[in-house]
Write an enzyme that holds these catalytic residues in place. Structure first.
Site, short mmCIF file in Angstrom:
data_model
loop_
_atom_site.label_atom_id
_atom_site.label_comp_id
_atom_site.label_asym_id
_atom_site.label_seq_id
_atom_site.Cartn_x
_atom_site.Cartn_y
_atom_site.Cartn_z
CE LYS A 1 24.86 -21.83 15.26
NZ LYS A 1 26.55 -21.87 15.66
CB CYS B 1 33.95 -27.48 22.35
SG CYS B 1 33.31 -27.28 23.82
CB SER C 1 40.12 -27.48 15.35
OG SER C 1 40.13 -27.87 16.46
CB ALA D 1 38.78 -12.76 18.07
C1 SPV Z 1 28.14 -20.44 18.02
O1 SPV Z 1 28.80 -19.67 18.92
O2 SPV Z 1 28.00 -21.52 17.82
C2 SPV Z 1 29.16 -20.39 16.27
C3 SPV Z 1 29.09 -18.79 16.26
O3 SPV Z 1 29.21 -20.97 15.92
S1 SPV Z 1 27.63 -17.98 16.43
O4 SPV Z 1 27.16 -17.22 15.36
O5 SPV Z 1 27.57 -17.12 17.48
O6 SPV Z 1 26.68 -18.84 16.97
MN MN Z 2 28.03 -22.82 15.94
#
Ligand code: SPV
Ligand code: MN
Length: 640
Positions: free
Chosen positions: A241, A284, A288, A398
């Site tokens: 991210k 959301c 899946s 998790a």
């Molecule tokens: C999300 O939270 O949208 C994820 C995991 O894909 S993270 O790396 O925490 O953003």
């Molecule tokens: Mn994500």
């Protein structure tokens, strides 16, 4: 300190001398096989500042990659589990999700990207982060890793370098991203790469101690992200991210899109594969859906989209999944279940580990163990935290990390440098009372505005803070925007507007409930919605026009339920699910317009026009048919 901007020969010599001493002969040689003075400057600056005892330069060689894996187990960041290749990593109890509050953009004084984007004055922020980073790696090893975001040899792709003192982060990235050392060798002396500096900071019992000084600072000008005093993947895996925020900024300048989207190959009639992308807020149903039985997965989280002629193509930025494990079970997720139970490289994080070194997570269809180790330490049922809250066996956020090539449903075109052609784009959120389960928009603009830009969702455990609050999350990308929301929406509108045949835009809602609060759909029903969208994108089924969009005909769904799930689909179910809820739809439009009007001064005016038209259609329908309208009322409004 070496200044990133300096370029005199004298300084370059000094840089090389410093690197040679600090890296040692072997790692220095690995580094200089990449001929890039900008890279040397960056690395020397942060090696000098963070002052690790040792620097390991990781090439794409199996030995180097193996070294990182082994180190993660040797230094305790990961522990081996009963199945070969499986390991467990724990993040601190208060370090289990993305920290939105301390994630900030470093912006020059006076520059503001809107109320939804956290900022700090660049000079102040740089000073703070550099002070925190000073000597932070003393006594530890720094790993230098090179990656390629997107397929190799592709115009979509972006090169990155990650500096981290966490072998867990370096290992995770190995499963999630394509290696980039050889790509860097081909790059030449360019500064066209993204840079990440991460330190988990001082550790106590294996977890970041100084979380009060947890900071994630993003510099879009220099294309550097700093992340300190945290371990949770969403804060630390630079390429995920953090890189996404930099890429959104780049894409905006260059006329393409970086989206929080899966890419799925939906298998249609006669062996046809149709690619759909889908944007859903975290937790959301995005992963899946991407892993759904019967279809093939290209990616589950981040996509780069570019125009190619008259079409839109997408690539998966990643090659693995950092997925939420809660709720994964043998019935709903057969493919993933199988992978998670066989030997192969998988990193679990923040699940419960039993005495037998097996893992348990909430929603696994097995008995809850009587004891184990989790992110809170020794755990038994009923254990409470310092605030008196009951600690669940696994954290709700998790995760597991796995390379897609361990999954039997990986799509063959994952590494196609041209990407795959996108025929449909899906927006979906956690919405208990408004949107129908699946609906197509009238056209690109209508879709971007009434579906993408109007996406609302209830907050989840993927970020720190309260859960279950309804929030606007445009394109499910709000958390990652590095440009103003108005500009981002404008980019999305412009992207498809000129195309003769842009992808269709759909909304889905897996979370619709009856008035008495019961879910109206089974988890598996999404398989049917995908098949319907696939057919729509080839104009092979008709749809019914309603004030909010185009919905399926009963007879098509009935057939698809039978073919896909071998399930009967009673007409009553269809009517309940596809009843147009006028008051809820109107209330939603008002909420959405209100936010844009008050908080997003640069939003394109067309957004209000399109939403206003939708309101008028809803009001007219209400006068004619009442507040809750059965789809049968509209069924004569055929739309080919
Ligand atoms: C999300 O939270 O949208 C994820 C995991 O894909 S993270 O790396 O925490 O953003
Ligand atoms: Mn994500």
């Amino acid at each position: 300190m070496v200044n990133l901007k300096e370029s005199s020969k004298e300084t370059e010599k000094e840089i090389m001398k410093f690197l040679k001493t600090k890296l040692g002969e072997k790692d220095y040689k690995k580094l200089v096989r990449i001929n890039n003075t900008k890279l040397y400057r960056f690395i020397s600056k942060y090696v000098e500042l963070c002052n690790p005892d040792k620097v390991f330069v990781c090439t794409d060689s199996p030995e180097d990659i193996q070294y990182i894996r082994k180190t993660a187990v040797r230094n305790g960041e990961e522990k081996e589990l009963s199945i070969d290749g499986h390991t467990i990593h724990f993040d601190g109890y208060y370090d289990q999700a993305r920290d939105k509050k301390n994630t900030k953009f470093l912006l020059p004084k006076g520059v503001n990207l809107g109320s939804h984007i956290n900022r700090i004055d660049k000079d102040e922020g740089l000073k703070e982060i550099h002070t925190i980073l000073k000597n932070i790696m003393q006594g530890n090893e720094l790993y230098v890793r090179f990656f390629c975001l997107g397929p190799k040899n592709s115009e979509f792709s972006i090169l990155t370098v990650q500096l981290t003192d966490s072998s867990y982060v370096a290992h995770n990235e190995d499963l999630l991203y394509r290696s980039g050392y050889e790509e860097f060798k081909r790059l030449g002396d360019s500064d066209e790469f993204l840079k990440f500096v991460h330190s988990q900071g001082e550790l106590e019992n294996g977890v970041s101690k100084n979380i009060d000084k947890r900071r994630i600072y993003i510099d879009t000008q220099e294309e550097i992200v700093y992340s300190v005093n945290t371990q949770y993947g969403g804060n630390t895996i630079g390429l995920k991210k953090l890189a996404m925020r930099l890429a959104i900024n780049r894409a905006s300048k260059e006329g393409w899109l970086t989206e929080h989207m899966f890419i799925l190959g939906v298998h249609g009639p006669k062996g046809r594969i149709t690619y759909l992308t889908g944007a859903f807020p975290s937790l959301c149903g995005k992963t899946s859906t991407a892993m759904i039985e019967g279809e093939t997965i290209v990616g589950d989280d981040i996509a780069y989209l570019r125009k190619k002629g008259e079409t839109i193509h997408a690539v998966n930025v990643e090659k693995g999944v950092f997925g939420i494990i809660q709720g994964v079970n043998s019935i709903d997720d057969p493919v993933l279940w199988k992978t998670l139970h066989k030997p192969g490289e998988i990193i679990f994080s923040n699940v419960l580990v039993t005495q037998e070194k097996d893992v348990y997570w909430i929603g696994k269809n097995e008995n809850i163990p009587e004891r184990g180790i989790n992110h809170s330490g020794e755990w038994t049922p009923g254990k409470k935290d310092a605030e008196g809250n009951e600690i669940t066996p696994s954290h709700r956020n998790a995760r597991f990390t796995v390379n897609l090539n361990l999954l039997e449903n990986m799509d063959q075109r994952i590494d196609d440098p041209d990407g795959v052609e996108v025929r449909g784009i899906i927006y979906g959120g956690r919405d208990s009372d408004t949107w129908v389960p699946v609906e197509e928009s009238f056209d690109w603009v209508h879709g971007i505005i009434t579906k993408g830009a109007s996406l609302e969702s209830e907050t989840t455990a993927a970020t720190l803070g309260e859960i279950g609050i309804r929030k606007l999350n445009p394109m499910s990308n709000l958390d990652f925007l590095s440009i103003s929301l108005g500009k981002y929406i404008e980019n999305n509108l412009n992207f498809g507007i000129t195309l003769k045949n842009p992808p269709l835009i759909f909304s889905v809602n897996y979370f619709l409930k009856s008035r008495s609060g019961i879910f109206l759909n089974d988890k598996a029903d999404k398989r049917v919605w995908l098949k319907w969208m696939e057919l729509r994108s080839h104009k092979e089924v008709e749809a019914i026009k309603t004030p909010t969009g185009l919905i399926p005909k009963y007879r098509d769904l009935k057939r698809l339920f039978k073919e896909t799930l071998d399930k009967d689909y009673p007409k009553e179910d269809y009517i309940k699910q596809f009843t147009l809820r006028i008051p809820e739809n109107l209330a939603k439009i008002d909420r959405v317009m209100d936010i844009y009007r008050t908080n997003v001064p640069d939003v394109p005016k067309i957004l209000f026009e399109v939403l206003e038209e939708q309101k008028q259609r809803l009001n007219k329908a209400r006068i004619k048919y009442g507040s809750y309208i059965s789809p049968e009322k509209f069924s004569s409004n055929k739309e080919e």
